[in-house]
Design a protein around this motif. Sequence first.
Motif, PDB file in Angstrom:
ATOM      1  N   ASN A 183       0.827  -1.210   0.000  1.00  0.00           N
ATOM      2  CA  ASN A 183       0.000   0.000   0.000  1.00  0.00           C
ATOM      3  C   ASN A 183       0.862   1.261   0.000  1.00  0.00           C
ATOM      4  O   ASN A 183       0.575   2.229  -0.724  1.00  0.00           O
ATOM      5  CB  ASN A 183      -0.928  -0.015   1.211  1.00  0.00           C
ATOM      6  CG  ASN A 183      -1.934   1.110   1.187  1.00  0.00           C
ATOM      7  OD1 ASN A 183      -2.556   1.368   0.165  1.00  0.00           O
ATOM      8  ND2 ASN A 183      -2.103   1.780   2.310  1.00  0.00           N
ATOM      9  N   LEU A 192      -6.243   0.991  -2.616  1.00  0.00           N
ATOM     10  CA  LEU A 192      -6.126  -0.395  -2.190  1.00  0.00           C
ATOM     11  C   LEU A 192      -6.878  -0.622  -0.878  1.00  0.00           C
ATOM     12  O   LEU A 192      -6.895   0.250  -0.002  1.00  0.00           O
ATOM     13  CB  LEU A 192      -4.660  -0.787  -1.971  1.00  0.00           C
ATOM     14  CG  LEU A 192      -3.715  -0.744  -3.160  1.00  0.00           C
ATOM     15  CD1 LEU A 192      -3.095   0.647  -3.318  1.00  0.00           C
ATOM     16  CD2 LEU A 192      -2.589  -1.776  -2.988  1.00  0.00           C
ATOM     17  N   MET A 204      -6.988  -8.689  -1.524  1.00  0.00           N
ATOM     18  CA  MET A 204      -6.725  -7.284  -1.824  1.00  0.00           C
ATOM     19  C   MET A 204      -7.613  -6.832  -2.966  1.00  0.00           C
ATOM     20  O   MET A 204      -7.789  -7.565  -3.946  1.00  0.00           O
ATOM     21  CB  MET A 204      -5.259  -7.087  -2.224  1.00  0.00           C
ATOM     22  CG  MET A 204      -4.296  -7.141  -1.078  1.00  0.00           C
ATOM     23  SD  MET A 204      -2.580  -7.274  -1.672  1.00  0.00           S
ATOM     24  CE  MET A 204      -2.537  -9.013  -2.098  1.00  0.00           C
ATOM     25  N   ILE A 206      -8.097  -3.598  -5.616  1.00  0.00           N
ATOM     26  CA  ILE A 206      -7.360  -2.455  -6.154  1.00  0.00           C
ATOM     27  C   ILE A 206      -8.216  -1.773  -7.216  1.00  0.00           C
ATOM     28  O   ILE A 206      -8.716  -2.439  -8.140  1.00  0.00           O
ATOM     29  CB  ILE A 206      -6.015  -2.911  -6.758  1.00  0.00           C
ATOM     30  CG1 ILE A 206      -5.180  -3.635  -5.697  1.00  0.00           C
ATOM     31  CG2 ILE A 206      -5.261  -1.733  -7.344  1.00  0.00           C
ATOM     32  CD1 ILE A 206      -3.955  -4.322  -6.241  1.00  0.00           C
TER      33      ILE A 206
END
Length: 210
Positions: A183, A192, A204, A206
Amino acid sequence: MLNNHGFDIWADNYDKSVNATDGGNEYPFAGYKRIMNAIYNTVMEKCPMKILDVGIGTGILATRLYDNGNDITGIDFSSKMLEKAKEKMPKSKLIQFDFTKGLPPEITGETYDFIISTYALHHLTDDEKISFIISLLNHISETGVIIIGDVCFQNRDDMEKCQELCGDEWDDEEFYFVFSELNDKLNTFCMLSYHQISHCGGVMVIRRFD
């Protein structure tokens, strides 16, 4: 680290071996099914979608998405893994390519609603992950999303605790995600977020900046 020949050999038993370690809540696949379900549910909220799966393997997750009407393109460097995936998804576009060398020319100019990757990008070094994710941003649509499920930790302390508990089982040849560090390096390029699913795995998400 397994090369493409190693993954070819593993192809026939890959699904079983993953399920065994997940069922025992063991590193490295503890939380595997929950991670897969989290990604599946996120994509299915907007189904049907155009999806790129990086490191598609035998198509465990992609097949579920394919069966529910999503358009699947997959990349993997194992021909045997792709053979297994093609059997399950005959109308998918599957590309044999080593993503540690970047992205295949076949997707030049293509954009996707979702780019997903599960238990694959830990083969990239930390610096390579940064470059690779930035390159993926060029292949998501304006509202597109990149979702990565993998061996991942919120911070380095958590990773070191897991490594200590695993002892000799820990794979020193992999480069696992540390979200706080990722990050720090990417937050000027994209947004993120992260959700820890198990003691050694998480998801995660994004996105482009609004």
